[in-house]
Design an enzyme around this catalytic site. Sequence first.
Site, PDB file in Angstrom:
ATOM      1  N   LYS A 121      -0.834   2.714 -19.774  1.00 38.18           N
ATOM      2  CA  LYS A 121      -0.691   2.176 -21.132  1.00 38.18           C
ATOM      3  C   LYS A 121      -2.066   1.939 -21.750  1.00 38.18           C
ATOM      4  CE  LYS A 121       3.722  -0.103 -20.216  1.00 38.18           C
ATOM      5  NZ  LYS A 121       4.707   0.913 -20.615  1.00 38.18           N
ATOM      6  N   CYS A 157      13.752  -1.723 -21.677  1.00 33.04           N
ATOM      7  CA  CYS A 157      13.650  -2.512 -20.433  1.00 33.04           C
ATOM      8  C   CYS A 157      13.566  -4.004 -20.740  1.00 33.04           C
ATOM      9  CB  CYS A 157      12.470  -2.079 -19.585  1.00 33.04           C
ATOM     10  SG  CYS A 157      12.617  -0.398 -18.997  1.00 33.04           S
ATOM     11  N   HIS A 173       9.851  -8.315 -20.302  1.00 30.28           N
ATOM     12  CA  HIS A 173      10.232  -6.989 -19.810  1.00 30.28           C
ATOM     13  C   HIS A 173      10.926  -7.205 -18.464  1.00 30.28           C
ATOM     14  CE1 HIS A 173       9.484  -2.991 -18.004  1.00 30.28           C
ATOM     15  NE2 HIS A 173       9.237  -2.544 -19.222  1.00 30.28           N
ATOM     16  N   GLN A 214       1.028  -4.577 -22.324  1.00 27.92           N
ATOM     17  CA  GLN A 214       0.926  -4.148 -23.727  1.00 27.92           C
ATOM     18  C   GLN A 214      -0.297  -4.709 -24.431  1.00 27.92           C
ATOM     19  OE1 GLN A 214       2.732  -1.855 -24.879  1.00 27.92           O
ATOM     20  NE2 GLN A 214       4.449  -1.829 -23.456  1.00 27.92           N
ATOM     21  N   ASP A 239       1.631 -11.009 -17.925  1.00 31.25           N
ATOM     22  CA  ASP A 239       1.926  -9.578 -17.951  1.00 31.25           C
ATOM     23  C   ASP A 239       1.172  -8.999 -19.145  1.00 31.25           C
ATOM     24  OD1 ASP A 239       2.950  -7.110 -18.641  1.00 31.25           O
ATOM     25  OD2 ASP A 239       5.053  -7.696 -18.519  1.00 31.25           O
TER      26      ASP A 239
END
Lengths: 420, 148
Positions: A240, A378, A137, A217, A214
């Site tokens: 999220k 993104c 991302h 998600q 990261d």
Amino acid sequence: MSTVAKTPHEIRAEPMFDVHKIRRDFPILHQQVHGKPLVYLDNAATTQKPLAVIEAISNYYRHDNSNIHRGVHTLSERATEAYEKVRAAAQKFLNAASSKEIIFVRGTTEAINLVAQTYGRKNVSSGDEVVITAMEHHSNIVPWQLLCEEKGARLRVAPINDRGELLLEEFEKLLGPKTKIVAIGHLSNALGTINPVREIVRMAHARNIPVLVDGAQAAPRMQVDVQELDCDFYALSGHKLYGPTGIGILYGKMELLETMPPWQGGGDMIASVTFEKTVYNRLPYKFEAGTPNIADTIGLGAAIEYLSTLGLEQIEQHEAGLLNYATQAVGAIPGVRLVGTAKEKAGVLSFVMDDIHPHDIGTILDSEGIAVRTGHHCAQPVMQRFNIPATARASLGLYNTRQEIDALVAGIYKVQEVMG
Amino acid sequence: MSELRELYQEVILEHSKKPRNYRVLETANHKAEGFNPLCGDHFTVYLDVKDGAISDIGFQGSGCAISKASASMMTQTLKGKTTGEAEGIFSKFHDLVTGQAAGSGEDLGKLAVFAGVSEFPLRVKCATLAWHALRAALYGEEQAISTE
């Protein structure tokens, strides 16, 4: 992923995951859009909030609002306690070794920038390298580009194959004495690919390179155990995770956080201040300058509690079943091509349609009450890798049903009908 | 559904599939790129301006049906017009797609089919992308213009 051992009393006899009952916890889902029941399939962009989260925020403002870590009065004590309870809950949620390793930030983007600007600026010099992957991302690309630009360092990008999987051997070849940090996504927002984080960490640690993950998600979709992954930093966003916007978590290993300089200066991050010298506060407060986002932290706490009660493993199973169903159903539509077909995948179904631009897909699906994301998500380099300008992306949440996937399929046929 | 049909009219779909003047103009003395970073739509508009009039016009690029059809019909409409006339047409077109026009765009000729865009505020940028590039080309802005 780890599996957490369960004691017998935790094993439930009732239906494991009653999605229709769960949907009642989310007030926003029960509405019509353009005269059709809302089908919300944009969960990778942001998730909807259960009543527990909405009420936690509202109750905080109704009853407990006060500044924290300051006053001796009752409200301040209550607010401080509620805020710090979330840190303990987050520690448990991620299985961090200590609650001092949990730093509250605005979101994943801020977490990554914090690491780039503190750990990165301290440890990356001219000629050094930062390694990321081709499926990141923008928020896990640009902070490192800024750092590399400032330091005269080089950003190296590990390639992916046509299914959207990281080429591990190529990744390992990029690791060398110049590599100062590795930053990788746990689960790709554009492709759904789950990266083999444990393996990546092992490769990097064999060369004494720290790894930032990261987890924006992944955190809402699978049980994350930072000690088992052995990653050095883990970043996630509250919104999220069925929590509010404007709050997120940076997990960092204590020994690394201790050596890092502070990021922002201000109140709360100091132990003592004179004009001659300031002594910084201990962890985690060293990285939390200023009055934090107290209400949304408490909202995040409610989200963590909600997810923990449902069980991340149950959520993972539910979404895996749905993704499998959606992959078969959408993949079978003539003129539709799935983008991102990794073996290890979760939550995300990106697709393109012959001669129909994703933007038009998005508008027509919306007219059917179906919310999907269209565009580059993104992740422009991912689009370039697959030589497409954009995709349409249906992304799953714990409250989605097979009926909603059926609605998506009918919607895609509608797109073909309208666009002729 | 009627709003959707209003947006995706036959004329628009036809132009998006077979765009007119879809070519690099060798004789162009003005050109500019238009880019919408939100959806990735990207067009280059080429102009041959002689004595204050658009003697030839072409475009290339990729985008959704609305942006492509708009670019295509823009080139058809503006060929032969003076730059002042082009400016006036864009102003009326902009009012039409943003729902600020007094009528339903009768004076815009074929471009009136874009009236349906006003019901879809998120698609206004699609409909106007090529037009913004046109203005950038006319007024010599070298850098790609962006909707964001």
